[in-house]
Design a protein around this motif. Structure first.
Motif, PDB file in Angstrom:
ATOM      1  N   SER A 182       0.743  -1.163   0.085  1.00 52.85           N
ATOM      2  CA  SER A 182      -0.028  -0.141  -0.132  1.00 52.85           C
ATOM      3  C   SER A 182       0.753   1.164   0.108  1.00 52.85           C
ATOM      4  CB  SER A 182      -0.953  -0.045   1.392  1.00 52.85           C
ATOM      5  OG  SER A 182      -1.724  -0.997   1.098  1.00 52.85           O
ATOM      6  N   SER A 183       0.182   2.310  -0.533  1.00 56.67           N
ATOM      7  CA  SER A 183       1.042   3.608  -0.494  1.00 56.67           C
ATOM      8  C   SER A 183       0.770   4.012   0.778  1.00 56.67           C
ATOM      9  CB  SER A 183       0.477   4.511  -1.509  1.00 56.67           C
ATOM     10  OG  SER A 183      -0.709   5.144  -1.223  1.00 56.67           O
ATOM     11  N   ASP A 191      -0.197   7.271   1.341  1.00 56.82           N
ATOM     12  CA  ASP A 191      -1.208   8.064   1.563  1.00 56.82           C
ATOM     13  C   ASP A 191      -2.698   6.797   1.811  1.00 56.82           C
ATOM     14  OD1 ASP A 191      -0.159  10.349   0.841  1.00 56.82           O
ATOM     15  OD2 ASP A 191      -0.672  10.218  -1.141  1.00 56.82           O
ATOM     16  N   SER A 192      -2.819   5.622   1.085  1.00 54.18           N
ATOM     17  CA  SER A 192      -3.826   4.940   1.387  1.00 54.18           C
ATOM     18  C   SER A 192      -3.983   4.363   2.577  1.00 54.18           C
ATOM     19  CB  SER A 192      -3.872   3.676   0.217  1.00 54.18           C
ATOM     20  OG  SER A 192      -2.709   2.854   0.567  1.00 54.18           O
ATOM     21  N   VAL A 193      -2.549   4.004   3.332  1.00 53.95           N
ATOM     22  CA  VAL A 193      -2.654   3.593   4.663  1.00 53.95           C
ATOM     23  C   VAL A 193      -3.336   4.664   5.575  1.00 53.95           C
ATOM     24  CG1 VAL A 193      -1.353   2.771   6.608  1.00 53.95           C
ATOM     25  CG2 VAL A 193      -0.776   2.048   4.248  1.00 53.95           C
ATOM     26  N   THR A 195      -5.362   7.087   4.800  1.00 56.03           N
ATOM     27  CA  THR A 195      -6.516   7.226   4.461  1.00 56.03           C
ATOM     28  C   THR A 195      -7.401   6.247   5.112  1.00 56.03           C
ATOM     29  OG1 THR A 195      -5.853   8.260   2.294  1.00 56.03           O
ATOM     30  CG2 THR A 195      -8.239   7.498   2.566  1.00 56.03           C
ATOM     31  N   GLY A 196      -7.017   4.926   5.162  1.00 59.52           N
ATOM     32  CA  GLY A 196      -7.888   3.859   5.659  1.00 59.52           C
ATOM     33  C   GLY A 196      -7.925   4.009   7.086  1.00 59.52           C
ATOM     34  N   TYR A 219      -7.944   7.046   8.649  1.00 58.27           N
ATOM     35  CA  TYR A 219      -8.500   8.207   8.786  1.00 58.27           C
ATOM     36  C   TYR A 219     -10.266   7.889   8.845  1.00 58.27           C
ATOM     37  CZ  TYR A 219     -10.277  12.956   8.309  1.00 58.27           C
ATOM     38  OH  TYR A 219     -11.057  14.328   8.571  1.00 58.27           O
ATOM     39  N   ARG A 220     -10.429   6.869   7.553  1.00 57.14           N
ATOM     40  CA  ARG A 220     -11.858   6.520   7.409  1.00 57.14           C
ATOM     41  C   ARG A 220     -12.573   5.928   8.570  1.00 57.14           C
ATOM     42  NH1 ARG A 220     -11.345   5.413   0.997  1.00 57.14           N
ATOM     43  NH2 ARG A 220     -11.763   7.421   0.178  1.00 57.14           N
ATOM     44  N   GLU A 221     -11.735   4.720   8.832  1.00 58.91           N
ATOM     45  CA  GLU A 221     -12.074   3.812   9.868  1.00 58.91           C
ATOM     46  C   GLU A 221     -12.110   4.439  11.314  1.00 58.91           C
ATOM     47  OE1 GLU A 221     -10.481   0.167   9.809  1.00 58.91           O
ATOM     48  OE2 GLU A 221      -9.691   0.369   7.645  1.00 58.91           O
ATOM     49  N   THR A 239       5.447   4.364   6.909  1.00 58.68           N
ATOM     50  CA  THR A 239       4.234   3.493   6.339  1.00 58.68           C
ATOM     51  C   THR A 239       4.379   2.219   6.768  1.00 58.68           C
ATOM     52  OG1 THR A 239       4.566   5.024   4.588  1.00 58.68           O
ATOM     53  CG2 THR A 239       3.042   2.820   4.356  1.00 58.68           C
ATOM     54  N   MET A 242       1.459   0.025   8.623  1.00 62.61           N
ATOM     55  CA  MET A 242       1.023  -1.161   7.956  1.00 62.61           C
ATOM     56  C   MET A 242       0.980  -2.636   9.126  1.00 62.61           C
ATOM     57  SD  MET A 242       2.426  -0.984   4.117  1.00 62.61           S
ATOM     58  CE  MET A 242       1.706  -2.391   3.735  1.00 62.61           C
TER      59      MET A 242
END
Length: 169
Positions: free
Chosen positions: A2-3, A5-7, A9-10, A12-14, A49, A53
């Motif tokens: 994963s990038s 940003d995606s880690v 972002t995940g 943050y969303r959760e 990152t 992860m």
């Protein structure tokens, strides 16, 4: 893989809504809770990152970061309250401009953080000599150490302050 940003972002969303709610219970102000949540995720973004992860308990990490930010928030509030009380006691003719007030408040907050990073004996030696005007021999007596040790404490405190001030420049 994963990038970064995606880690984040995940995470943050959760966990963002949960974190804001958790912070709100501590600071009792929606805007402050939202600001502290954003600051928490900014700190998360500064992490490696790979570390994120491998994270098993993201809420534990967010809680740890959030607690530190809440403590900083409360300390800033205490400093601001004390400063405003001091200003209220001044005659109106001596009251500083809003710009000068803000600069002074920011300086007080930075100074508090700098002093908080010092070992307690170093901080005492520095504050007693600077604010109370006592001699190093009196510092030694108060701390129950030799004069040479009190001198070292003061020298170390001054050096640390110098390093902190000039490292930021």
């Amino acid at each position: 893989m994963s990038s970064p940003d995606s880690v984040v972002t995940g995470l943050y969303r959760e966990h963002h809504a949960w974190l804001v709610h958790w912070l709100l219970r501590r600071v009792q102000n929606t805007a402050d809770a939202a600001d502290l949540a954003q600051d928490t995720f900014l700190r998360v973004m500064g992490r490696q990152t790979d570390d994120l992860m491998l994270l098993r308990e993201p809420r534990a990490m967010l809680t740890t970061i959030g607690k530190g930010l809440v403590i900083d928030h409360w300390r800033r509030q205490d400093i601001e309250r004390a400063y405003l009380e001091t200003l209220a006691a001044l005659p109106p003719a001596h009251a500083p401009s809003p710009e000068a007030r803000q600069i002074a408040l920011e300086t007080l907050i930075r100074l508090d953080a700098l002093l908080d990073d010092l070992k307690p004996a170093w901080r005492c030696a520095l504050l007693w000599t600077r604010l109370e005007g006592i001699t190093v021999a009196e510092v030694a007596t108060r701390l129950n150490v030799s004069v040479a040790t009190a001198e070292r404490y003061l020298a170390k405190a001054l050096r640390r302050c110098y390093e902190q001030v000039y490292a930021a420049v």
